[in-house]
Design a protein around this motif. Structure first.
Motif, PDB file in Angstrom:
ATOM      1  N   GLN A  52      -5.934  -0.706  11.780  1.00  0.00           N
ATOM      2  CA  GLN A  52      -6.950   0.058  11.069  1.00  0.00           C
ATOM      3  C   GLN A  52      -7.626  -0.780   9.995  1.00  0.00           C
ATOM      4  O   GLN A  52      -8.842  -0.677   9.797  1.00  0.00           O
ATOM      5  CB  GLN A  52      -6.330   1.308  10.436  1.00  0.00           C
ATOM      6  CG  GLN A  52      -7.318   2.136   9.620  1.00  0.00           C
ATOM      7  CD  GLN A  52      -6.655   3.312   8.938  1.00  0.00           C
ATOM      8  OE1 GLN A  52      -5.474   3.610   9.167  1.00  0.00           O
ATOM      9  NE2 GLN A  52      -7.397   4.006   8.084  1.00  0.00           N
ATOM     10  N   PHE A  53      -6.850  -1.614   9.311  1.00  0.00           N
ATOM     11  CA  PHE A  53      -7.403  -2.418   8.219  1.00  0.00           C
ATOM     12  C   PHE A  53      -7.586  -3.876   8.626  1.00  0.00           C
ATOM     13  O   PHE A  53      -7.696  -4.754   7.765  1.00  0.00           O
ATOM     14  CB  PHE A  53      -6.507  -2.295   6.986  1.00  0.00           C
ATOM     15  CG  PHE A  53      -6.493  -0.909   6.413  1.00  0.00           C
ATOM     16  CD1 PHE A  53      -7.544  -0.443   5.650  1.00  0.00           C
ATOM     17  CD2 PHE A  53      -5.432  -0.051   6.663  1.00  0.00           C
ATOM     18  CE1 PHE A  53      -7.541   0.843   5.125  1.00  0.00           C
ATOM     19  CE2 PHE A  53      -5.410   1.230   6.150  1.00  0.00           C
ATOM     20  CZ  PHE A  53      -6.475   1.681   5.379  1.00  0.00           C
ATOM     21  N   HIS A  54      -7.603  -4.134   9.916  1.00  0.00           N
ATOM     22  CA  HIS A  54      -7.974  -5.442  10.476  1.00  0.00           C
ATOM     23  C   HIS A  54      -7.112  -6.575   9.916  1.00  0.00           C
ATOM     24  O   HIS A  54      -7.613  -7.614   9.485  1.00  0.00           O
ATOM     25  CB  HIS A  54      -9.459  -5.724  10.207  1.00  0.00           C
ATOM     26  CG  HIS A  54     -10.356  -4.597  10.641  1.00  0.00           C
ATOM     27  ND1 HIS A  54     -10.648  -4.364  11.962  1.00  0.00           N
ATOM     28  CD2 HIS A  54     -10.992  -3.622   9.932  1.00  0.00           C
ATOM     29  CE1 HIS A  54     -11.447  -3.310  12.054  1.00  0.00           C
ATOM     30  NE2 HIS A  54     -11.665  -2.838  10.838  1.00  0.00           N
ATOM     31  N   MET A 133      -5.883 -12.144   7.971  1.00  0.00           N
ATOM     32  CA  MET A 133      -6.867 -11.129   8.305  1.00  0.00           C
ATOM     33  C   MET A 133      -7.557 -11.460   9.633  1.00  0.00           C
ATOM     34  O   MET A 133      -7.680 -12.633  10.012  1.00  0.00           O
ATOM     35  CB  MET A 133      -7.917 -11.021   7.195  1.00  0.00           C
ATOM     36  CG  MET A 133      -7.346 -10.871   5.807  1.00  0.00           C
ATOM     37  SD  MET A 133      -6.333  -9.391   5.579  1.00  0.00           S
ATOM     38  CE  MET A 133      -7.575  -8.107   5.807  1.00  0.00           C
ATOM     39  N   TYR A 195     -16.620  -6.172  13.734  1.00  0.00           N
ATOM     40  CA  TYR A 195     -15.345  -6.759  14.119  1.00  0.00           C
ATOM     41  C   TYR A 195     -15.359  -7.014  15.622  1.00  0.00           C
ATOM     42  O   TYR A 195     -16.151  -6.428  16.371  1.00  0.00           O
ATOM     43  CB  TYR A 195     -14.189  -5.840  13.724  1.00  0.00           C
ATOM     44  CG  TYR A 195     -13.976  -5.772  12.228  1.00  0.00           C
ATOM     45  CD1 TYR A 195     -13.188  -6.712  11.574  1.00  0.00           C
ATOM     46  CD2 TYR A 195     -14.597  -4.774  11.468  1.00  0.00           C
ATOM     47  CE1 TYR A 195     -12.999  -6.657  10.203  1.00  0.00           C
ATOM     48  CE2 TYR A 195     -14.415  -4.721  10.087  1.00  0.00           C
ATOM     49  CZ  TYR A 195     -13.625  -5.670   9.469  1.00  0.00           C
ATOM     50  OH  TYR A 195     -13.452  -5.624   8.103  1.00  0.00           O
ATOM     51  N   VAL A 211     -15.123  -7.103   1.330  1.00  0.00           N
ATOM     52  CA  VAL A 211     -14.678  -6.498   2.581  1.00  0.00           C
ATOM     53  C   VAL A 211     -13.181  -6.730   2.773  1.00  0.00           C
ATOM     54  O   VAL A 211     -12.416  -5.812   3.097  1.00  0.00           O
ATOM     55  CB  VAL A 211     -15.473  -7.066   3.773  1.00  0.00           C
ATOM     56  CG1 VAL A 211     -14.918  -6.537   5.095  1.00  0.00           C
ATOM     57  CG2 VAL A 211     -16.953  -6.723   3.652  1.00  0.00           C
ATOM     58  N   VAL A 212     -12.757  -7.966   2.553  1.00  0.00           N
ATOM     59  CA  VAL A 212     -11.340  -8.306   2.696  1.00  0.00           C
ATOM     60  C   VAL A 212     -10.515  -7.593   1.629  1.00  0.00           C
ATOM     61  O   VAL A 212      -9.431  -7.051   1.908  1.00  0.00           O
ATOM     62  CB  VAL A 212     -11.141  -9.831   2.607  1.00  0.00           C
ATOM     63  CG1 VAL A 212      -9.663 -10.192   2.747  1.00  0.00           C
ATOM     64  CG2 VAL A 212     -11.971 -10.539   3.675  1.00  0.00           C
ATOM     65  N   GLU A 214     -11.083  -4.749   0.109  1.00  0.00           N
ATOM     66  CA  GLU A 214     -10.931  -3.322   0.394  1.00  0.00           C
ATOM     67  C   GLU A 214     -10.003  -3.086   1.581  1.00  0.00           C
ATOM     68  O   GLU A 214      -9.285  -2.077   1.617  1.00  0.00           O
ATOM     69  CB  GLU A 214     -12.302  -2.705   0.635  1.00  0.00           C
ATOM     70  CG  GLU A 214     -13.166  -2.671  -0.628  1.00  0.00           C
ATOM     71  CD  GLU A 214     -14.528  -2.042  -0.391  1.00  0.00           C
ATOM     72  OE1 GLU A 214     -14.721  -1.424   0.675  1.00  0.00           O
ATOM     73  OE2 GLU A 214     -15.393  -2.173  -1.277  1.00  0.00           O
ATOM     74  N   ASN A 215      -9.990  -3.993   2.556  1.00  0.00           N
ATOM     75  CA  ASN A 215      -9.051  -3.850   3.669  1.00  0.00           C
ATOM     76  C   ASN A 215      -7.609  -4.022   3.194  1.00  0.00           C
ATOM     77  O   ASN A 215      -6.711  -3.261   3.590  1.00  0.00           O
ATOM     78  CB  ASN A 215      -9.363  -4.857   4.767  1.00  0.00           C
ATOM     79  CG  ASN A 215     -10.528  -4.436   5.635  1.00  0.00           C
ATOM     80  OD1 ASN A 215     -10.826  -3.252   5.761  1.00  0.00           O
ATOM     81  ND2 ASN A 215     -11.208  -5.395   6.243  1.00  0.00           N
ATOM     82  N   GLY A 218      -6.743  -1.088   0.916  1.00  0.00           N
ATOM     83  CA  GLY A 218      -6.687   0.113   1.735  1.00  0.00           C
ATOM     84  C   GLY A 218      -5.369   0.200   2.477  1.00  0.00           C
ATOM     85  O   GLY A 218      -4.753   1.269   2.563  1.00  0.00           O
ATOM     86  N   PHE A 219      -4.915  -0.943   2.997  1.00  0.00           N
ATOM     87  CA  PHE A 219      -3.607  -0.989   3.665  1.00  0.00           C
ATOM     88  C   PHE A 219      -2.478  -0.674   2.689  1.00  0.00           C
ATOM     89  O   PHE A 219      -1.577   0.119   2.996  1.00  0.00           O
ATOM     90  CB  PHE A 219      -3.405  -2.371   4.291  1.00  0.00           C
ATOM     91  CG  PHE A 219      -2.001  -2.621   4.754  1.00  0.00           C
ATOM     92  CD1 PHE A 219      -1.562  -2.156   5.975  1.00  0.00           C
ATOM     93  CD2 PHE A 219      -1.109  -3.329   3.951  1.00  0.00           C
ATOM     94  CE1 PHE A 219      -0.262  -2.373   6.405  1.00  0.00           C
ATOM     95  CE2 PHE A 219       0.190  -3.561   4.366  1.00  0.00           C
ATOM     96  CZ  PHE A 219       0.613  -3.074   5.601  1.00  0.00           C
TER      97      PHE A 219
END
Length: 442
Positions: A52-54, A133, A195, A211-212, A214-215, A218-219
């Motif tokens: 989900q968070f790549h 990532m 992605y 972007v990274v 927040e991923n 977020g995780f």
């Protein structure tokens, strides 16, 4: 848009000859969190959460975890020989056959850990989590770029590093591609993102590092059952360039900055003849690389530059964020302790000494010292004001207490109470007025 074959991450290549490598870096520090009630009903499967968070894989607590596999390991670092020995479990949970991608990604993680052990004081600096990532595509202007990012926690800060590859030509960005602020892709907002498991681009206006960031968080938020999430944070940007094509280093730095610098001189801080290393507050350059161990040099310099931006970020926080005297002083004591590490190589000491001589560091240091002095004056004034109020209260209490004394004098010596009371009150009023006038004049 048809999906192109994914390009292998340059950070994972076995580099036998020096090629231009440009690494964009951003350090984040969260100084305020939003707290929520834990969502215990959420069931987060590892694979779903990572996908989900790549996130291709995470290293934490001597274990490397990917969506499909998990491997435990131990590390033994020989400080004398500067060699790390990694011991792995025989069975990798989740992998039924050889998986070279899993091994390559795990080796990227271990390379960062080795550089941290070799260059930093592990009693003061801890790389607690490392995130491999997933690569993704972004559009900036008319360019389509592939982003190859990694991130790791250095103490309480998140360091985001990424390289960029021109997706149409397959050629990574060279050292000339970042001339001027308009070509600093670390601070440029993107217009679209995709992605590799998606078929279409979507609109976006974030910076690549955001972007990274927040991923990753977020995780972490989902892994912690949503108990907290970032609210306010500070950051600082940096670029690391490795190239043997840079002839005049003193001319290269102003070109990247996009401004003329009067009497700009920079010195080599490398402690070996294998390469030359130059660094300021916004850029690090590795050139004249003669060693065949190019990967080790790249990872080592990335770790040193990461530590540099971490130190700068701590100074920025005290200048812009902290407004309590005790907090600033405590943090400055901590930062000063980082400037005197134990059992680190000469290149680390050179980097620290070089950082303290940069213009930005000196300005932040002067600003923080002034802020500390101003806060002390402010607190002294508050203490003086509180002291005056306390003196007034004591004065009133003393005046009221004199009535009881006069009663004793009347009972024991027959002193007229009314006359004595008004005399004493008059004296208190007169001396009180004198005291107020003197304080007013001050």
């Amino acid at each position: 848009m048809p999906k192109k074959k994914k390009i292998v991450k340059r950070m994972e290549k076995d580099k036998k000859e020096i090629q231009d490598t440009v690494v964009f870096m951003t350090a984040y520090n969260i100084h305020k969190f939003k707290h929520h009630f834990a969502r215990f009903w959420q069931r987060n499967k590892r694979k779903n959460l990572l996908n989900q968070f790549h996130i291709a894989g995470i290293s934490h607590g001597n274990a490397y975890v990917s969506p499909d596999a998990k491997c435990k390991y131990t590390v033994e670092y020989d400080a004398l020989k500067q060699v790390s020995a990694f011991h792995f479990d025989e069975n990798i949970v989740g992998i039924k056959e050889n998986n070279p991608r899993f091994v390559e990604e795990m080796m990227t993680t271990l390379s960062h850990h080795h550089s941290a052990n070799a260059l930093l004081d592990c009693s003061q600096v801890n790389i607690s989590m490392f995130f491999n990532m997933e690569s993704f595509l972004v559009m900036i202007g008319s360019k389509t770029l592939q982003v190859d990012p990694v991130a790791f926690m250095m103490n309480e800060s998140l360091i985001v590093n990424f390289e960029l590859i021109d997706f149409d030509s397959g050629v990574p960005l060279g050292h000339k591609a970042i001339y001027g602020r308009s070509n600093n892709y670390g601070i440029q907002p993107i217009s679209r993102i995709r992605y590799f498991n998606e078929t279409e681009f979507s609109d976006d206006n974030r910076k690549i590092a955001d972007v990274v960031f927040e991923n990753v968080y977020g995780f972490i938020k989902r892994a912690c059952k949503g108990k907290w999430e970032p609210d306010n944070f500070s950051y600082v940007h940096n670029i690391l360039v490795m190239s043997n094509e840079i002839d005049k280093v003193n001319d290269y730095f102003p070109k990247v900055l996009g401004a003329q610098l009067e009497e700009f001189e920079i010195t080599n801080i490398s402690a070996t003849d294998a390469f030359r290393f130059y660094s300021t507050e916004y850029l690090g350059v590795v050139t004249q690389v003669k060693s065949d161990d190019i990967n080790r040099i790249l990872f080592d310099c990335m770790m040193l530059e990461s530590f540099k931006v971490y130190l700068l970020l701590r100074m920025i926080i005290d200048y812009e964020v902290n407004h309590k005297l005790d907090s600033i002083i405590d943090n400055q004591i901590y930062v000063e302790s980082l400037f005197y590490p134990a059992q680190v190589p000469i290149i680390t000491l050179n980097m620290i000494g070089n950082l303290k001589e940069t213009v930005s560091f000196k300005r932040y240091k002067q600003a923080i010292d002034f802020k500390v002095q101003a806060l002390r004056i402010k607190y002294d004034r508050q203490s003086t004001s509180n002291g005056r109020l306390m003196n007034v209260l004591l004065y009133v209490l003393a005046m009221l207490g004199s009535a009881q004394t006069l009663q004793v004098l009347q009972a024991e010596f027959g002193l007229p109470f009314n006359i004595a009371f008004w005399v004493v009150t008059g004296l208190f009023v007169v001396f009180g007025i004198v005291w107020v006038l003197r304080e007013y004049r001050k």
